[in-house]
Design an enzyme around this catalytic site. Sequence first.
Site, PDB file in Angstrom:
ATOM      1  N   GLU A 240      63.410  93.135 -53.519  1.00  0.00           N
ATOM      2  CA  GLU A 240      62.438  92.494 -54.419  1.00  0.00           C
ATOM      3  C   GLU A 240      63.217  91.428 -55.170  1.00  0.00           C
ATOM      4  O   GLU A 240      63.976  91.744 -56.084  1.00  0.00           O
ATOM      5  CB  GLU A 240      61.877  93.509 -55.413  1.00  0.00           C
ATOM      6  CG  GLU A 240      61.002  94.585 -54.807  1.00  0.00           C
ATOM      7  CD  GLU A 240      59.650  94.072 -54.369  1.00  0.00           C
ATOM      8  OE1 GLU A 240      59.275  92.938 -54.728  1.00  0.00           O
ATOM      9  OE2 GLU A 240      58.965  94.795 -53.640  1.00  0.00           O
ATOM     10  N   CYS A 274      59.566  88.094 -62.991  1.00  0.00           N
ATOM     11  CA  CYS A 274      59.709  87.663 -61.598  1.00  0.00           C
ATOM     12  C   CYS A 274      58.419  87.021 -61.108  1.00  0.00           C
ATOM     13  O   CYS A 274      58.463  86.050 -60.351  1.00  0.00           O
ATOM     14  CB  CYS A 274      60.115  88.822 -60.716  1.00  0.00           C
ATOM     15  SG  CYS A 274      59.047  90.254 -60.874  1.00  0.00           S
TER      16      CYS A 274
HETATM   17  P1  NAD Z   1      70.942  90.311 -60.386  1.00  0.00           P
HETATM   18  O1  NAD Z   1      70.757  90.019 -58.951  1.00  0.00           O
HETATM   19  O2  NAD Z   1      71.985  89.587 -61.135  1.00  0.00           O
HETATM   20  O3  NAD Z   1      71.278  91.858 -60.605  1.00  0.00           O
HETATM   21  C1  NAD Z   1      70.421  92.886 -60.175  1.00  0.00           C
HETATM   22  C2  NAD Z   1      71.215  94.163 -60.012  1.00  0.00           C
HETATM   23  O4  NAD Z   1      72.130  94.035 -58.927  1.00  0.00           O
HETATM   24  C3  NAD Z   1      72.055  94.566 -61.231  1.00  0.00           C
HETATM   25  O5  NAD Z   1      71.935  95.948 -61.427  1.00  0.00           O
HETATM   26  C4  NAD Z   1      73.458  94.187 -60.808  1.00  0.00           C
HETATM   27  O6  NAD Z   1      74.471  94.931 -61.439  1.00  0.00           O
HETATM   28  C5  NAD Z   1      73.425  94.502 -59.327  1.00  0.00           C
HETATM   29  N1  NAD Z   1      74.436  93.817 -58.519  1.00  0.00           N
HETATM   30  C6  NAD Z   1      75.054  92.635 -58.771  1.00  0.00           C
HETATM   31  N2  NAD Z   1      75.917  92.341 -57.776  1.00  0.00           N
HETATM   32  C7  NAD Z   1      75.845  93.347 -56.875  1.00  0.00           C
HETATM   33  C8  NAD Z   1      76.484  93.598 -55.623  1.00  0.00           C
HETATM   34  N3  NAD Z   1      77.366  92.748 -55.107  1.00  0.00           N
HETATM   35  N4  NAD Z   1      76.160  94.725 -54.962  1.00  0.00           N
HETATM   36  C9  NAD Z   1      75.236  95.580 -55.474  1.00  0.00           C
HETATM   37  N5  NAD Z   1      74.611  95.397 -56.645  1.00  0.00           N
HETATM   38  C10 NAD Z   1      74.904  94.292 -57.341  1.00  0.00           C
HETATM   39  O7  NAD Z   1      69.507  90.114 -61.030  1.00  0.00           O
HETATM   40  P2  NAD Z   1      69.083  90.177 -62.563  1.00  0.00           P
HETATM   41  O8  NAD Z   1      69.603  88.960 -63.252  1.00  0.00           O
HETATM   42  O9  NAD Z   1      69.397  91.508 -63.129  1.00  0.00           O
HETATM   43  O10 NAD Z   1      67.503  90.077 -62.439  1.00  0.00           O
HETATM   44  C11 NAD Z   1      66.798  88.882 -62.450  1.00  0.00           C
HETATM   45  C12 NAD Z   1      66.279  88.556 -61.081  1.00  0.00           C
HETATM   46  O11 NAD Z   1      65.491  89.630 -60.604  1.00  0.00           O
HETATM   47  C13 NAD Z   1      65.372  87.349 -61.055  1.00  0.00           C
HETATM   48  O12 NAD Z   1      65.654  86.559 -59.933  1.00  0.00           O
HETATM   49  C14 NAD Z   1      63.983  87.957 -60.942  1.00  0.00           C
HETATM   50  O13 NAD Z   1      63.021  87.117 -60.402  1.00  0.00           O
HETATM   51  C15 NAD Z   1      64.264  89.136 -60.094  1.00  0.00           C
HETATM   52  N6  NAD Z   1      63.216  90.149 -60.231  1.00  0.00           N
HETATM   53  C16 NAD Z   1      62.412  90.403 -59.162  1.00  0.00           C
HETATM   54  C17 NAD Z   1      61.404  91.348 -59.262  1.00  0.00           C
HETATM   55  C18 NAD Z   1      60.511  91.667 -58.085  1.00  0.00           C
HETATM   56  O14 NAD Z   1      59.860  92.688 -58.116  1.00  0.00           O
HETATM   57  N7  NAD Z   1      60.443  90.868 -57.048  1.00  0.00           N
HETATM   58  C19 NAD Z   1      61.229  92.044 -60.458  1.00  0.00           C
HETATM   59  C20 NAD Z   1      62.061  91.769 -61.525  1.00  0.00           C
HETATM   60  C21 NAD Z   1      63.064  90.820 -61.382  1.00  0.00           C
END
Ligand code: NAD
Length: 495
Positions: A240, A274
């Site tokens: 997502e 999002c």
């Molecule tokens: P992010 O990708 O920076 O982090 C998300 C998660 O991934 C965190 O828990 C982080 O610690 C983890 N992570 C980071 N690097 C990793 C790796 N190499 N391996 C495994 N895990 C890792 O995202 P964010 O800044 O926390 O969230 C914002 C983003 O999420 C925006 O792009 C937003 O649009 C999206 N979002 C999407 C939805 C949806 O349902 N489609 C919902 C909410 C947010």
Amino acid sequence: MAGMTTVQAKTFESLNPATDEVVGVHPVNSAEEVRAAVESARAAAAWWGALGFAGRLERLNRWKAALTRRAHELADVVHAETGKPHGDAMLEIVLAIDHTAWAAKNARKVLGPKRRPAGLLMANQKATVEYQPLGVVGVIGPWNYPVFTPMGSIAYALAAGNAVVFKPSEYTPGVGRWLAESFADAVPEHPVFRVVTGFGETGAALCRSGVAKIAFTGSPGTGRKIMAACAETLTPVLIEAGGKDALLVDADADLDAAAEAAVWGAMSNAGQTCTGVERVYVHERVYDDFVAKVTAQARPLKVGFDADAQVGPITMPGQIDIIRRHIADALSRGARALTGGPVPEGSRYVEPTVLVDVPEDSAAVREETFGPTMTVTRVRDMDQAVDLANATAYGLGGTVFARARGLELARRLRAGMVSVNSVISFAGVPSLPFGGVGESGFGRIHGPEGLREFARAKAITTQRFRAPITMTTFARTPKVDAQVAKLITFLHGRR
Ligand code: NAD
């Protein structure tokens, strides 16, 4: 906000984004600790799976009731870690509770054994399908909706009979821990829902820990890293990711309703949604009226951290630079800010910013801004609106305001979900699947589709009697082959 206390620190702090106060201190769980959490969850998964739908329903209902009674307490943690207004935090909690209730209640109907027609060739078989739990599901969550978003995976995975190990965002570890502790209070028997905390490395360790599936919500860039890590062990993933959602306003739309939806869709949660509205395409006949209404509604919004603030701080410090760049770039290329405008250096807040005359190839139109901004663009007709809305690599949600052509335009948007004459309503309907297209990811949470994401289809045939024509035997005679050929010709050979 979050930061390592020292380079080798085994703990990290979660900080209040408005005040920098320390909200909590949490372990940076190592790969070994993640693996141990998954192993203990595996034992719990066997117990949880064996409980069956009724046993799980009873326990999930207990948890749901506890979440409901303690919702304000949870909202306080969300407010402290993300800065969002208490009311916005309550909204996401309310929706998460409703989803949990739906998943628990509908799991048996969606996943339980069902008869399928066996077909003429196999008429002697009773054919059934049932959806069995995967085992331990790893959930990796973002910070922007730290309850609603991961619960879209957690509650559905639990209802489907899985144990869950959850890695919340490093910005909202306290929320993740609170959720797991509240579950353990309601279901004390076994550690069915566990939390591990830390940064990306802890998340990567979860991908490599032997979980049966990873449900990830976050940015597309991290989604790629997750897929790469999961590829090593053929661990399936659900992604997502982000969005650049558009709202379309047709000439016959209710303009007051459209403006209200656009402003809330773009500015609530400080635009860190999002499926937030980032672009608006408006029919030229109503463009001026719409822009006036949007501007009038966006201008008085209260920005801050106090009790009556409507737009909170930007949770992640690095995001302010992206928002600042998008606004500055648009303004330098001829756009005008009708409210808000350039973001001062050092600010933790972004004033609600309505941008017009923004070139379609600018960052504010093409990249996810994730701030309280919207671009409003005039179109000659709704075909052009659809073309421009779809000219993005993302495809998460969308909104259409129209009287006559609402459904038609909704169908033509390249997105996983669309709401007609309201905004983001699809997320609040538990029976509807939620997920994106393209850079916005794949797989679906919520609804029957969301339950099935966390289960594997199991096909079973039970022979009821020996068929007069048996095909699965070496004792098959040429006569049987001829009968089969005749039958298949009768069934499918006619033009
Ligand atoms: P992010 O990708 O920076 O982090 C998300 C998660 O991934 C965190 O828990 C982080 O610690 C983890 N992570 C980071 N690097 C990793 C790796 N190499 N391996 C495994 N895990 C890792 O995202 P964010 O800044 O926390 O969230 C914002 C983003 O999420 C925006 O792009 C937003 O649009 C999206 N979002 C999407 C939805 C949806 O349902 N489609 C919902 C909410 C947010």
